[in-house]
Write an enzyme that holds these catalytic residues in place. Structure first.
Site, PDB file in Angstrom:
ATOM      1  CB  CYS A 186      38.353  22.515  63.573  1.00  0.00           C
ATOM      2  SG  CYS A 186      39.551  23.049  62.687  1.00  0.00           S
TER       3      CYS A 186
ATOM      4  CB  CYS B 275      43.489  22.757  65.758  1.00  0.00           C
ATOM      5  SG  CYS B 275      42.324  21.825  64.797  1.00  0.00           S
TER       6      CYS B 275
ATOM      7  CG  ASP C 191      50.992  59.943  11.465  1.00  0.00           C
ATOM      8  OD1 ASP C 191      50.835  58.931  11.934  1.00  0.00           O
ATOM      9  OD2 ASP C 191      50.694  60.160  10.249  1.00  0.00           O
TER      10      ASP C 191
END
Length: 489
Positions: free
Chosen positions: A25, A74, A304
């Site tokens: 950090c 932290c 078809d």
């Protein structure tokens, strides 16, 4: 890794470490964007940071540094960037599920209170930095999410031996109930940011908290929230790790040789008709090979159940959902195509290849403006001779008005569609039968052009021949869409 820190970062590092920030950090707040710095062991980064500030520290401050030795949770990231325990969990899931991938995306969901704690720390540092006359912008702080991804992708890739760069997504969600109340003071400070919605468990969504923090004044924030933030007692825990492989798209062209095979499963009142379908015959080997959870099939038009598709085949694409294996080379795709082709004599596939989601739109584009060629076996009530049908070869660009055919009204809206028959040719067989070749605009109903559908298609072949006529067999000879790219045999 040498940390790219400058002299002006010293007071910031000092202040954050003593406030209880983890090493990673601290790097974020110093705007360090060197990924390797985050990937190295947390202890090493901490030692470097302490060495970096201790040059300037005098001896009476040293107890601060010593205190930071014992690892605490932290105060900003609540442990998310400290122990990367979640990675091992992600790796376990990946290994258990036997996923294979070229690239990986990590999506991380973080508790909203991280924003509040970050804001508090930022104000804590801002004061210090202001006094020294330095500029400090909150936008320069590296986001927790970014740092987490840098560390995590390195780890996961290393443990899985893959490359970590987007086709594979690992999602990690963190929660931290202990500090959920961190956000609550914002509701009274900025009530219009937190509007209850019916599907959210909490009004304190990340977006709302970020908005409130932009509005609130520093003074008001500091009055209601500690700066720096308080020390948490526990780490953030990862909730569930989710693994998702984004869809893989496979395209090719198919021939259909059977007159009793529908294109997609045929259900009437929940009851199944016909034992198989084109879609299922192609999908089964693909699902097995890609170890996918499911599929979506689409094609350039459809035929078809009683119509064959010959020639070069009809373009199709298949989205394979959550494939566990997504890497296939040319040879393997060729092998897969072969597997499909030997599994049934009712269909055949060519040009099988992996394509992008974007390329799939090319197939649908071609649906309306492209042409299609057909061969039809016609029966006439009145006996005919060669001469009676020669005029057909001269008809060019005949415009039809086709009301939605009776037989498809149950799944198509009632409308009158204008379609063009570009050209035709007739090949006499016997007094009651001939072959009719047609080149038409995509979306033309051929059977109805022949028998007229009780006057719902005009002009029609009965009118042109002045006799009742019907269609006994129909083959699609070509679908002129030049996608997917041909693969030479």
């Amino acid at each position: 890794v040498m940390l790219p820190l400058k002299e002006k970062d010293k007071p910031v590092v000092q202040k954050l470490l003593s406030a209880g920030c983890c090493a990673r950090c601290v790097l974020r707040f110093c705007s360090v964007s060197v990924q390797a710095a985050y990937r190295q062991a947390q202890q090493n980064t901490l030692k470097e940071l302490q060495a970096f500030i201790s040059d300037t520290e005098n001896s009476n401050k040293s107890h601060d540094a010593a205190e930071a030795e014992e690892p605490r949770v932290c105060v900003v990231c609540l442990g998310i960037l400290q122990e990367m325990c979640s990675t091992t969990q992600a790796v376990k899931v990946l290994k258990a599920e036997k996923y294979e991938f070229d690239t990986m995306v990590l999506s991380v969901s973080l508790p909203a209170q991280l924003c509040v704690r970050e804001h508090s720390c930022w104000l804590h540092v801002k004061k210090e930095v202001r006094e020294k006359g330095l500029l400090f912008d909150k936008d320069d702080v590296i986001q927790v999410k970014e740092a987490f991804k840098w560390v995590m992708q390195g780890l996961v890739a290393k443990q899985l031996g893959g490359v970590a760069v987007s086709a594979f997504e690992v999602g990690v969600e963190f929660t931290h109930p202990e500090t959920d109340a961190d956000c609550h003071f914002l509701a009274s400070a900025c009530p219009d940011c937190f509007k209850p919605t019916k599907n959210k468990q909490s009004v304190f969504t990340r977006m709302a908290v970020v908005k409130a923090l932009e509005k609130i004044s520093d003074a008001k924030f500091l009055k209601h929230y500690p700066c720096p933030p308080t020390q948490p007692t526990s780490s953030c825990s990862p909730q569930d790790v989710q693994c998702l492989h984004t869809s893989v798209f496979v395209a090719g062209r198919y021939n259909k040789f059977s007159r009793s095979l529908p294109q997609t499963p045929w259900l009437i009142d929940g009851e199944r008709r016909m034992e198989s379908s084109v879609e299922e015959l192609i999908a089964a080997p693909l699902l097995a090979a890609f170890r996918a959870d499911g599929f979506n099939f689409s094609s350039s038009g459809r035929e078809d159940v009683d119509v064959r598709t010959l020639g070069n085949g009809r373009p199709f694409a298949m989205e394979l959902l959550k494939p566990h294996k997504s890497r296939f080379n040319r040879a393997e795709m060729k092998q897969l195509q072969e597997t499909i082709n030997v599994s049934s004599d009712k269909i055949r596939v060519r040009d099988l290849q992996i394509v992008t989601r974007e390329a799939m739109s090319r197939m649908k584009e071609g649906e309306e403006e492209k042409t299609k060629s057909y061969t039809a076996l016609i029966w006439t009530q009145k006996p005919i001779q060669r001469e009676d049908i020669i005029f057909i070869d001269d008809i060019k660009d005949l415009t039809l008005d086709q009301k939605t055919p009776l037989r498809v009204l149950h799944r198509r809206a009632l409308a009158v569609r204008q379609r063009v028959i570009h050209s035709m040719n007739a090949r006499f067989l016997d007094p009651h039968h001939f072959y009719l070749g047609l080149k038409t605009q995509a979306g033309t109903y051929i059977k109805e052009f022949v028998h007229g559908d009780f006057g719902r298609t005009k002009p029609n072949l009965c009118e042109l021949l002045k006799t009742d006529a019907d269609i006994l067999e129909l083959d699609v000879e070509s679908v002129d869409v030049d996608w997917p790219p041909a693969i030479p045999e």
